[in-house]
Design a protein around this motif. Structure first.
Motif, PDB file in Angstrom:
ATOM      1  N   SER A  66      23.145  -7.702 -47.384  1.00  0.00           N
ATOM      2  CA  SER A  66      24.489  -8.000 -46.876  1.00  0.00           C
ATOM      3  C   SER A  66      25.563  -7.132 -47.526  1.00  0.00           C
ATOM      4  O   SER A  66      26.686  -7.077 -47.039  1.00  0.00           O
ATOM      5  N   ARG A 108      33.824  -9.506 -51.437  1.00  0.00           N
ATOM      6  CA  ARG A 108      32.440  -9.986 -51.399  1.00  0.00           C
ATOM      7  C   ARG A 108      31.463  -8.873 -51.743  1.00  0.00           C
ATOM      8  O   ARG A 108      30.567  -9.054 -52.585  1.00  0.00           O
ATOM      9  N   ALA A 123      30.091 -10.236 -42.807  1.00  0.00           N
ATOM     10  CA  ALA A 123      29.029 -11.183 -43.138  1.00  0.00           C
ATOM     11  C   ALA A 123      29.588 -12.577 -43.417  1.00  0.00           C
ATOM     12  O   ALA A 123      28.901 -13.575 -43.198  1.00  0.00           O
ATOM     13  N   ASP A 147      28.629 -17.970 -49.593  1.00  0.00           N
ATOM     14  CA  ASP A 147      27.436 -18.675 -50.049  1.00  0.00           C
ATOM     15  C   ASP A 147      26.308 -17.684 -50.336  1.00  0.00           C
ATOM     16  O   ASP A 147      26.461 -16.470 -50.166  1.00  0.00           O
ATOM     17  N   ALA A 148      25.149 -18.197 -50.765  1.00  0.00           N
ATOM     18  CA  ALA A 148      24.044 -17.339 -51.201  1.00  0.00           C
ATOM     19  C   ALA A 148      23.568 -16.393 -50.111  1.00  0.00           C
ATOM     20  O   ALA A 148      23.080 -15.289 -50.398  1.00  0.00           O
ATOM     21  N   SER A 149      23.708 -16.785 -48.845  1.00  0.00           N
ATOM     22  CA  SER A 149      23.199 -15.953 -47.745  1.00  0.00           C
ATOM     23  C   SER A 149      23.965 -14.642 -47.607  1.00  0.00           C
ATOM     24  O   SER A 149      23.447 -13.692 -47.010  1.00  0.00           O
ATOM     25  N   VAL A 150      25.180 -14.578 -48.134  1.00  0.00           N
ATOM     26  CA  VAL A 150      25.970 -13.335 -48.012  1.00  0.00           C
ATOM     27  C   VAL A 150      26.200 -12.703 -49.383  1.00  0.00           C
ATOM     28  O   VAL A 150      27.150 -11.952 -49.590  1.00  0.00           O
ATOM     29  N   GLN A 151      25.291 -12.996 -50.325  1.00  0.00           N
ATOM     30  CA  GLN A 151      25.352 -12.383 -51.656  1.00  0.00           C
ATOM     31  C   GLN A 151      24.164 -11.449 -51.880  1.00  0.00           C
ATOM     32  O   GLN A 151      23.885 -11.040 -52.996  1.00  0.00           O
ATOM     33  N   THR A 152      23.460 -11.077 -50.830  1.00  0.00           N
ATOM     34  CA  THR A 152      22.221 -10.311 -50.948  1.00  0.00           C
ATOM     35  C   THR A 152      22.484  -8.814 -50.928  1.00  0.00           C
ATOM     36  O   THR A 152      23.558  -8.347 -50.525  1.00  0.00           O
TER      37      THR A 152
END
Length: 655
Positions: free
Chosen positions: A490, A458, A496, A482-487
């Motif tokens: 993160s 990830r 995450a 998902d998008a929340s753990v692609q930042t």
């Protein structure tokens, strides 16, 4: 709080009718940097475009029999043109400027007038050397073996009335900018500029031309057009609205920005452009980074040398993301790099197929096989086995950021692949297949191993997104991120992913390439492209042999066209009345209406087969067949009637 603004530009490209991988290299690099800064959460504007004025454009348009605007429109907006290539390569530019855009022309006239009113432009006579391909003026001492020091081609003597910019006035300020700031990188470029241009003494620059007309007119002296480099360099601020009403971004704090350029145009960007801005009283760029060239067989790619590499063919053969990755992974940004198809394939197979692709494939396959795709929350962490990988992953973002902030995307990728390779080694150390033999005892440990692999993947995926955005979307889908753990945030965090993460094994992200087969296919694609570029595609020759006696049964005769007219209700047929030498008119129908006006064929001397049995077409009898040559131009069939010397009498037999 407003987001931090980041403005980044490529040079605007001369619209060459043969784009090559070198053009792609600079733009992909700039796109990667733009995407990186967006990942940071910054407000990014990425500008590219085309430089469309100048003598060489005017000359090429004349050779092509079109106007200069028609010539550049075809190359910029037409099929497989500049815009098409950037779309293919997934370039995320926010703005595209053409120097023929009305608002830009207005700005150039404003800028030229301001430089003149400031006393930094004066009229004189230019006498010296000029390189038309580079649109560059040179003194005798700057030439290399009597030729252009940039491209190595012949220069021509030039003498004409011109305006000059007082570049010499800014020599000390430019020296200070180069020597005492980090404005220009890499540092080797600074040494080149000082040694080759500052130390010998900056001479005033010719900034208008009167020997041709394709350029921005000097509005207060109509016989002059603005020198193409003044026109082109100014795009970095005109695209923000400087001197025009099209945009208002200049006043919103977007400028100064970062200019990413090839080393051959560093002189213009690090000496002439800052001096112009100093004269205007505007800030100089934050950064000018001069990257190296992609070399082929030891030389710079060039259409004139016939050694260009077509990015369309490479992208179609290997995929856009793989090509983007290769360009950034293989060549140190700032240095020259030797391109080869073999090296491209090797990089894909080693880094993408064997390392990254294998990591994703093995991890998701094992999660599916041992846990049905959903990891259980119960896990067993083993410090002595897990700490090294976890620490390496948690330290990755800072190393990556340091490399990217220093314009070293190749080093950023090097750090990412250290983690990828360590994760693959982690699989071999922990042997999940052995743990799976006793799920009751080792299930929690196996779940922990797979979760560690998913987390490492990830974080690597986040940092690879600027380089391979489409492939990383597929990677995230497979590992359940998902998008929340692609930042960006993160990417510095462990665990995450949700505890019960669900994976979905898909197709291999990067299939291994068969080198021999791929090279053969590339060679065939290149030959096909050359044929397509020539506009001619010939029908393949028939393999079946015809014996001589059969051939002799066909009676080929010279015929003269007495009349020709379109057949009513037919879009294809023309009706010919022919003199075949027998004293009796012969009627033949031919499906060539698309290519000929009937009246233009009257009186022509053609060839026909006259011993074919008659047949009816559209209710009319056709007695024979006219001979045509057929080929394809840009995929469309074209027919040409075979015409012979008018001195040959009707009825003469071909033998």
């Amino acid at each position: 709080m407003d987001k931090k603004k980041f403005y980044i530009t490529t040079p605007i490209y001369y619209p060459s009718d043969k784009l090559h991988i070198g053009h792609t290299y600079c733009t992909v690099a700039t796109d990667v940097l733009a995407r990186y800064h967006r990942l940071l959460g910054e407000d990014v504007m990425f500008l590219t475009g085309t430089d469309e004025h100048g003598q060489k454009i005017e000359d090429k348009a004349r050779e092509a029999g079109v106007t200069p605007k028609e010539f550049v429109d075809r190359i910029v907006e037409g099929p497989r043109g500049v815009r098409d290539l950037w779309k293919l390569m997934n370039i995320s530019n926010d703005r595209f400027i053409r120097t023929t855009d009305d608002y830009h022309v207005k700005s150039i006239q404003y800028i030229f007038r301001r430089l003149h009113d400031n006393g930094d432009i004066y009229k004189g006579t230019y006498k010296g050397k000029y390189c038309k391909p580079c649109e560059s003026f040179w003194t005798e001492s700057q030439l290399k073996d009597g030729k252009c020091p940039d491209c190595g081609r012949e220069v021509q003597d030039a003498e004409e009335e011109a305006y000059f910019f007082r570049l010499s006035k800014y020599a000390d300020k430019i020296r200070d900018l180069l020597e005492n700031t980090d404005f220009l990188e890499p540092r080797s470029r600074v040494n080149e500029m000082i040694r080759n241009f500052i130390d010998p003494g900056l001479e005033d620059l010719c900034v208008s031309r009167t020997s041709f007309s394709w350029g921005v007119p000097v509005d207060f002296d109509p016989g002059h057009v603005v020198y193409v480099w003044v026109d082109a360099l100014s795009n970095y601020i005109t695209a923000l609205g400087y001197g025009n009403g099209r945009y208002d971004d200049y006043e919103k704090g977007w400028w100064p920005g970062v200019n990413i350029v090839g080393k051959e145009i560093v002189r213009f960007h690090s000496i002439i452009w800052p001096a112009m801005l100093m004269s205007l009283g505007e800030p100089v760029p934050k950064k000018c980074f001069g990257h190296g060239w992609l070399l082929l067989d030891g030389g710079k790619m060039s259409k004139s040398k016939g050694n260009v590499v077509d990015p369309y063919i490479l992208a179609e053969q290997f995929g856009v993301d793989a090509l983007r990755f290769f360009l950034m992974r293989t060549f140190p940004f700032g240095s020259d790099g030797n391109f080869s198809n073999e090296l491209l394939i090797q990089t894909i197979n080693t880094d993408l197929a064997n390392d990254l692709g294998n990591l994703v494939s093995r991890t998701t396959a094992m999660a599916g096989k041992y846990f049905g795709g959903t990891l259980p929350a119960a896990r067993r962490y083993e410090k002595e086995r897990d700490d090294e990988l976890v620490k390496l992953v948690l330290g990755l973002r800072d190393k990556y950021e340091d490399a990217m902030e220093h314009y070293a995307p190749h080093k950023a990728l090097e750090e990412v692949f250290k983690v990828v390779q360590r994760a693959n080694k982690y699989i071999d150390e922990n042997t999940p297949w052995t743990l799976a033999k006793d799920m009751e005892q080792n299930g929690p440990r196996l779940a922990s191993v797979l979760y560690h692999l998913l987390e490492a993947t990830r974080v690597c995926g986040i940092l690879l997104t600027p380089f391979m955005p489409v492939s990383m979307d597929r990677l995230f889908a497979q590992i359940g991120a998902d998008a929340s753990v692609q930042t960006w945030l993160s990417a510095s965090m462990w665990a995450a992913l949700p505890a019960d993460v669900h994976v979905a094994k898909g197709e291999n992200l990067f299939p291994r390439v068969d080198t021999d087969k791929a090279l053969q296919e590339l060679e065939a694609a290149v030959e096909a492209a050359k044929q397509a570029e020539s506009g001619v595609e010939l029908e393949p020759q028939l393999a079946e042999a015809v014996d001589f006696d059969t051939f002799c049964k066909s009676d080929f005769r010279v015929v003269k066209v007495k009349s020709c007219e379109a057949v009513k209700k037919s879009e294809k047929l023309l009706k010919f009345i022919l003199d075949d030498g027998t004293g009796t008119d012969r009627q033949i129908l031919s499906g060539i209406r698309k290519w000929y006006e009937p009246e233009a064929l009257v009186g022509k001397t053609l060839v026909a087969i006259v011993n074919l049995p008659p047949r009816k077409m559209m209710g009319l009898e056709s007695c024979g067949m006219l001979i045509s040559a057929v080929h394809k131009e840009k995929g469309e069939e074209v027919l040409h009637l075979l015409m012979v010397d008018d001195a040959i009498p009707a009825g003469a037999k071909l033998c």
